[in-house]
Scaffold this active site. Structure first.
Site, PDB file in Angstrom:
ATOM      1  N   LYS A  48       0.856  -1.199   0.000  1.00 55.22           N
ATOM      2  CA  LYS A  48       0.000   0.000   0.000  1.00 55.22           C
ATOM      3  C   LYS A  48       0.886   1.241   0.000  1.00 55.22           C
ATOM      4  O   LYS A  48       0.695   2.157  -0.808  1.00 55.22           O
ATOM      5  CB  LYS A  48      -0.889   0.014   1.232  1.00 55.22           C
ATOM      6  CG  LYS A  48      -1.602   1.331   1.502  1.00 55.22           C
ATOM      7  CD  LYS A  48      -2.523   1.287   2.694  1.00 55.22           C
ATOM      8  CE  LYS A  48      -1.843   1.622   3.966  1.00 55.22           C
ATOM      9  NZ  LYS A  48      -1.608   3.059   4.204  1.00 55.22           N
ATOM     10  N   ASN A  49       1.901   1.251   0.866  1.00 56.31           N
ATOM     11  CA  ASN A  49       2.665   2.479   1.075  1.00 56.31           C
ATOM     12  C   ASN A  49       3.743   2.749   0.043  1.00 56.31           C
ATOM     13  O   ASN A  49       4.432   3.760   0.118  1.00 56.31           O
ATOM     14  CB  ASN A  49       3.236   2.509   2.494  1.00 56.31           C
ATOM     15  CG  ASN A  49       2.126   2.682   3.526  1.00 56.31           C
ATOM     16  OD1 ASN A  49       0.979   2.968   3.155  1.00 56.31           O
ATOM     17  ND2 ASN A  49       2.434   2.467   4.765  1.00 56.31           N
ATOM     18  N   CYS A 142      -6.253   8.131   9.277  1.00 60.61           N
ATOM     19  CA  CYS A 142      -6.545   7.340  10.482  1.00 60.61           C
ATOM     20  C   CYS A 142      -6.685   8.244  11.708  1.00 60.61           C
ATOM     21  O   CYS A 142      -6.390   9.419  11.691  1.00 60.61           O
ATOM     22  CB  CYS A 142      -5.374   6.402  10.753  1.00 60.61           C
ATOM     23  SG  CYS A 142      -5.218   5.136   9.566  1.00 60.61           S
ATOM     24  N   ARG A 147      -1.425  14.311  12.401  1.00 65.59           N
ATOM     25  CA  ARG A 147      -1.033  14.230  10.984  1.00 65.59           C
ATOM     26  C   ARG A 147      -0.917  15.624  10.350  1.00 65.59           C
ATOM     27  O   ARG A 147      -1.616  15.957   9.398  1.00 65.59           O
ATOM     28  CB  ARG A 147      -2.017  13.355  10.183  1.00 65.59           C
ATOM     29  CG  ARG A 147      -2.445  12.064  10.799  1.00 65.59           C
ATOM     30  CD  ARG A 147      -1.327  11.089  11.111  1.00 65.59           C
ATOM     31  NE  ARG A 147      -0.617  10.548   9.987  1.00 65.59           N
ATOM     32  CZ  ARG A 147      -1.009   9.471   9.319  1.00 65.59           C
ATOM     33  NH1 ARG A 147      -2.131   8.894   9.634  1.00 65.59           N
ATOM     34  NH2 ARG A 147      -0.285   9.001   8.322  1.00 65.59           N
ATOM     35  N   ASP A 339       4.014   0.891  12.158  1.00 67.46           N
ATOM     36  CA  ASP A 339       2.869   0.202  11.554  1.00 67.46           C
ATOM     37  C   ASP A 339       2.746  -1.251  11.998  1.00 67.46           C
ATOM     38  O   ASP A 339       1.757  -1.898  11.666  1.00 67.46           O
ATOM     39  CB  ASP A 339       2.955   0.254  10.026  1.00 67.46           C
ATOM     40  CG  ASP A 339       2.725   1.654   9.511  1.00 67.46           C
ATOM     41  OD1 ASP A 339       2.969   1.901   8.328  1.00 67.46           O
ATOM     42  OD2 ASP A 339       2.326   2.524  10.316  1.00 67.46           O
ATOM     43  N   ARG A 432      -8.865  -0.972   4.026  1.00 71.53           N
ATOM     44  CA  ARG A 432      -8.120   0.138   3.440  1.00 71.53           C
ATOM     45  C   ARG A 432      -6.714  -0.307   3.079  1.00 71.53           C
ATOM     46  O   ARG A 432      -6.092   0.243   2.183  1.00 71.53           O
ATOM     47  CB  ARG A 432      -8.023   1.296   4.438  1.00 71.53           C
ATOM     48  CG  ARG A 432      -9.293   2.051   4.656  1.00 71.53           C
ATOM     49  CD  ARG A 432      -9.083   3.241   5.561  1.00 71.53           C
ATOM     50  NE  ARG A 432      -7.988   4.090   5.084  1.00 71.53           N
ATOM     51  CZ  ARG A 432      -7.585   5.185   5.737  1.00 71.53           C
ATOM     52  NH1 ARG A 432      -8.159   5.541   6.866  1.00 71.53           N
ATOM     53  NH2 ARG A 432      -6.606   5.919   5.261  1.00 71.53           N
TER      54      ARG A 432
HETATM   55  C1  EPZ Z   1       3.576   7.149   6.421  1.00 73.46           C
HETATM   56  O1  EPZ Z   1       2.662   8.109   6.871  1.00 73.46           O
HETATM   57  C2  EPZ Z   1       2.764   5.885   6.241  1.00 73.46           C
HETATM   58  N1  EPZ Z   1       1.707   6.105   5.253  1.00 73.46           N
HETATM   59  C3  EPZ Z   1       2.157   5.496   7.581  1.00 73.46           C
HETATM   60  O2  EPZ Z   1       1.477   4.262   7.395  1.00 73.46           O
HETATM   61  C4  EPZ Z   1       3.292   5.296   8.582  1.00 73.46           C
HETATM   62  O3  EPZ Z   1       2.732   5.007   9.847  1.00 73.46           O
HETATM   63  C5  EPZ Z   1       4.148   6.566   8.684  1.00 73.46           C
HETATM   64  O4  EPZ Z   1       4.620   6.942   7.364  1.00 73.46           O
HETATM   65  C6  EPZ Z   1       5.348   6.389   9.587  1.00 73.46           C
HETATM   66  O5  EPZ Z   1       6.106   5.311   9.142  1.00 73.46           O
HETATM   67  C7  EPZ Z   1       2.032   6.083   3.940  1.00 73.46           C
HETATM   68  O6  EPZ Z   1       3.176   5.894   3.565  1.00 73.46           O
HETATM   69  C8  EPZ Z   1       0.894   6.291   2.976  1.00 73.46           C
HETATM   70  P1  EPZ Z   1       4.774  10.779   8.626  1.00 73.46           P
HETATM   71  P2  EPZ Z   1       3.056   9.662   6.893  1.00 73.46           P
HETATM   72  O7  EPZ Z   1       4.546  12.026   7.871  1.00 73.46           O
HETATM   73  O8  EPZ Z   1       4.102   9.940   5.921  1.00 73.46           O
HETATM   74  C9  EPZ Z   1       4.994  14.287  11.648  1.00 73.46           C
HETATM   75  C10 EPZ Z   1      -0.313   2.759   7.570  1.00 73.46           C
HETATM   76  O9  EPZ Z   1      -0.884   2.228   8.526  1.00 73.46           O
HETATM   77  N2  EPZ Z   1       4.715  15.223  10.559  1.00 73.46           N
HETATM   78  O10 EPZ Z   1       6.003   9.988   8.405  1.00 73.46           O
HETATM   79  O11 EPZ Z   1       1.826  10.484   6.824  1.00 73.46           O
HETATM   80  C11 EPZ Z   1       3.772  13.466  12.044  1.00 73.46           C
HETATM   81  O12 EPZ Z   1       2.982  14.177  12.967  1.00 73.46           O
HETATM   82  C12 EPZ Z   1       0.047   4.233   7.627  1.00 73.46           C
HETATM   83  O13 EPZ Z   1       0.001   2.173   6.502  1.00 73.46           O
HETATM   84  C13 EPZ Z   1       4.788  16.588  10.825  1.00 73.46           C
HETATM   85  O14 EPZ Z   1       5.062  16.992  11.948  1.00 73.46           O
HETATM   86  O15 EPZ Z   1       3.628   9.786   8.329  1.00 73.46           O
HETATM   87  C14 EPZ Z   1       4.386  12.231  12.650  1.00 73.46           C
HETATM   88  O16 EPZ Z   1       4.669  12.488  14.013  1.00 73.46           O
HETATM   89  C15 EPZ Z   1      -0.360   4.872   8.949  1.00 73.46           C
HETATM   90  N3  EPZ Z   1       4.537  17.471   9.820  1.00 73.46           N
HETATM   91  C16 EPZ Z   1       5.705  12.091  11.918  1.00 73.46           C
HETATM   92  O17 EPZ Z   1       5.908  13.291  11.177  1.00 73.46           O
HETATM   93  C17 EPZ Z   1       4.241  17.067   8.553  1.00 73.46           C
HETATM   94  O18 EPZ Z   1       4.044  17.933   7.672  1.00 73.46           O
HETATM   95  C18 EPZ Z   1       5.719  10.944  10.958  1.00 73.46           C
HETATM   96  O19 EPZ Z   1       4.606  11.084  10.155  1.00 73.46           O
HETATM   97  C19 EPZ Z   1       4.176  15.662   8.297  1.00 73.46           C
HETATM   98  C20 EPZ Z   1       4.428  14.767   9.317  1.00 73.46           C
END
Ligand code: EPZ
Length: 456
Positions: A48-49, A142, A147, A339, A432
Site C-alpha cells: 500500500k505504502n 486514520c 497528521r 505500523d 483500506r
Molecule cells: C507514512 O505516513 C505511512 N503512510 C504510515 O502508514 C506510517 O505510519 C508513517 O509513514 C510512519 O512510518 C504512507 O506511507 C501512505 P509521517 P506519513 O509524515 O508519511 C509528523 C499505515 O498504517 N509530521 O512519516 O503520513 C507526524 O505528525 C500508515 O500504513 C509533521 O510533523 O507519516 C508524525 O509524528 C499509517 N509534519 C511524523 O511526522 C508534517 O508535515 C511521521 O509522520 C508531516 C508529518
C-alpha cells in the site's frame, strides 16, 4: 432556508450516510483458543505504502505508465478516483493500472475523496510541479494522530510557491512557471513528505537537497524507478537526498512497467498471526531486508522461523509459553516500524513477563490496548506514548471497534488467538490496507466472515 445552506446540510447528510454504510460491515471471528490451526501458504500482496506514491508518480510522466502488483484496496481506489477526477485516464485490470495523464485538465484534489485518505497529500507535489498549482483540503486518514502538513507547505514555499487559501481550502501556486530547487530541511522525518518533495523536485528548476529525509524502503524503491526512467536522484534511503530538476520537462523516454514491492507491513502482520496460531504456515514475499529489526524482536521473544526459499518465511507450531517479554520502541526506518506496533502488542500479551511499548511517532497509536484489556490482557497505560503489557494472559472474544487500519488488524490477530467469538466493527478500515484479506485469511484456516449489520 437558503438553497446554499440546504445544499451544505444535504452534502453532510449524504457523506454521513455513505460513511455509516461503510462502517456497518463487521468481521466475525471464532478464535483458535490456543489450538494451532493455521496452515498452508499466505501470499503477501503489493505494498500500500509504495503503491500510493507510485500512482502519484504517474503525474510526472507525459506518456502512460503501467503499474504492476498494485493492491486492490480502498486507499488505492480512492487515490485513483482523485487522479481520474483531475482528468487522467486509468485502465485497470486486477493489480495492473495503466495511468495516462495526457488529458489532465485540473489541479484540484477532490474534497470528499481527499479527506478520506491521508495519502492524498502525496499528490500535491507532482500536481504542483507539473501544473504550477494545486488546490486541496486538509487530508483525512486514520485516528492515530494529528497528521500535520506543515513540512509540505513550508517546503513548497522554499521551492518558490505561494501558499494561500479560502476557509479550509488550501491553494498553492508556484510564482514562476516551475518550482525552483531548494535546500529543504525536515525537522521531523516524514515518509510522505520525503516522497512528495522528492517527486516535486524532479520537475523543478535546479537542484534540490532534502535533509533529514525519511529512509523507509518505499522511498528508495520509488527513487530507483524514477532514476531508471531518467530522473537524477542520489541518496534515497539515506538522510540526504539530492535531486537535479528537469525544469518542467516531463519524464517520457522508454518507460518500463513499474513493478510494486511487496507489503512489508502485511508480511509482518501475518508473521505475528502465525507465531501465535500456525501449525505450519508459509508466507510468500516476506522480504527479510525490509524487516530486519522486526525479525530481531522475533528472535528476542523466541519465535522460531526459517526461510526455506528466498523471501519465503516458514513458521511452524510454537511453544507460545516460552515467549519472552521484550521492550519495543517504534522509530523511523531502520527502527521498529510503527505500523507493526499494535500487532506486536497482541503477541506480547502472550509473552511471559512485563513488556514495554514506546510509540515515539504518533500520539494516538496505543488506543488499541483498551480493546486488548477488554479481552483479558493486563495493560498499564503510562501516557499516550508508553505502556506496559504483562503476560501471558488468556484472551477472550468480545466486540471491538477498529480505530485505525493497523489496530484493526491487531484485533484480527487477537480475535484469532482468543477463546470464543470476536466481532470487529468497521471492517472497512481494515480493507483500506489489506488486499482481499477475508479470503486470504479463510484460506489459511482462520474462521472469519464479514457481515452487514443493518441498524435500520
Ligand atoms: C507514512 O505516513 C505511512 N503512510 C504510515 O502508514 C506510517 O505510519 C508513517 O509513514 C510512519 O512510518 C504512507 O506511507 C501512505 P509521517 P506519513 O509524515 O508519511 C509528523 C499505515 O498504517 N509530521 O512519516 O503520513 C507526524 O505528525 C500508515 O500504513 C509533521 O510533523 O507519516 C508524525 O509524528 C499509517 N509534519 C511524523 O511526522 C508534517 O508535515 C511521521 O509522520 C508531516 C508529518
Amino acid at each position: 432556508m437558503a438553497p446554499r445552506r440546504a445544499a451544505v446540510i444535504f452534502r453532510k447528510m449524504h457523506l454521513n450516510l455513505k460513511s455509516l454504510r461503510k462502517d456497518m460491515k463487521k468481521f466475525i471471528i471464532n478464535g483458535c483458543g490456543g489450538r494451532k490451526k493455521l496452515k498452508g501458504e499466505y501470499v503477501v500482496s503489493g505494498s500500500k505504502n509504495s503503491g500510493l506514491p507510485a500512482i502519484a508518480m504517474t503525474l510526472l510522466f507525459k506518456e502512460p505508465v503501467t503499474l504492476k502488483n498494485i493492491p486492490e484496496i480502498e486507499d488505492v481506489f480512492r487515490i485513483s478516483e482523485i487522479v481520474e477526477k483531475m482528468g487522467a485516464e486509468i485502465d485497470r485490470k486486477k493489480n495492473t493500472f495503466i495511468i495516462n495523464t495526457k488529458s489532465l485538465d485540473n489541479s484540484k484534489i477532490d474534497r470528499e475523496l481527499g479527506e478520506t485518505i491521508r495519502s492524498s497529500i502525496i499528490l500535491t507535489g507532482p500536481v504542483l510541479a507539473r501544473t504550477g498549482k494545486v488546490e486541496f483540503y486538509f487530508p483525512g486518514g486514520c485516528s492515530i494522530g494529528k497528521r500535520p502538513i506543515d513540512l509540505f507547505l513550508t517546503s513548497f514555499e522554499k521551492m518558490g510557491a505561494k501558499v494561500g487559501g479560502r476557509g479550509d481550502k488550501i491553494i498553492i501556486r508556484s510564482k514562476d512557471k516551475n518550482l525552483r530547487g531548494a535546500e529543504l530541511i525536515l525537522p521531523v522525518q516524514s515518509v510522505t513528505a520525503t516522497e512528495t518533495l522528492m517527486m516535486a523536485a524532479v520537475l523543478a528548476k535546479g537542484k534540490t537537497v532534502i535533509k533529514n529525509a525519511a529512509m523507509e524502503p518505499e522511498i528508495e524503491y520509488l527513487a530507483n524507478y524514477l532514476k531508471m526512467v531518467g530522473a537524477e536522484i542520489e541518496g534515497a534511503g539515506s538522510p540526504t537526498i539530492t535531486i537535479k530538476g528537469r525544469n518542467g520537462k516531463l519524464l517520457e523516454k522508454n518507460i518500463p512497467p513499474y513493478v510494486n514491492m511487496a507489503d512489508r507491513i502485511e508480511a509482518g502482520s501475518i508473521a505475528i498471526l502465525a507465531a501465535l496460531n500456525a501449525s505450519d504456515l508459509l508466507i510468500r514475499h516476506f522480504v527479510k531486508d525490509h524487516l530486519e529489526i522486526f525479525l530481531d524482536i522475533f528472535d528476542r521473544i523466541g519465535v522460531k522461523y526459517t526461510f526455506p526459499r528466498k523471501n519465503v518465511l516458514r513458521i511452524k507450531s510454537q511453544n507460545v509459553k516460552k515467549f519472552k517479554a521484550v521492550n519495543i520502541k517504534t522509530h523511523e526506518h531502520p527502527g521498529f516500524p510503527t505500523d507493526l506496533q499494535s500487532q506486536m502488542g497482541v503477541l506480547l500479551t502472550q509473552a511471559d513477563g512485563e513488556s514495554r511499548i514506546f510509540e515515539t511517532i504518533f500520539e494516538s497509536r496505543l488506543s488499541y490496548l483498551n480493546g486488548l484489556a477488554q479481552m483479558g490482557a493486563r495493560i498499564e497505560m503510562w501516557n499516550i506514548h508508553q505502556a506496559a503489557i504483562f503476560g501471558p494472559r488468556q484472551l477472550t472474544g468480545t466486540r471491538l471497534l477498529a480505530p485505525d487500519l493497523r489496530a484493526g488488524f491487531a484485533y484480527i490477530i487477537a480475535g484469532v488467538t482468543a477463546r470464543g467469538q470476536t466481532i470487529i466493527d468497521n471492517s472497512y478500515v481494515i480493507r483500506r490496507g489489506y488486499e482481499n484479506i477475508l479470503q486470504k485469511l479463510q484460506e489459511i484456516g482462520v474462521d472469519i466472515e464479514e457481515k452487514y449489520e443493518a441498524f435500520f
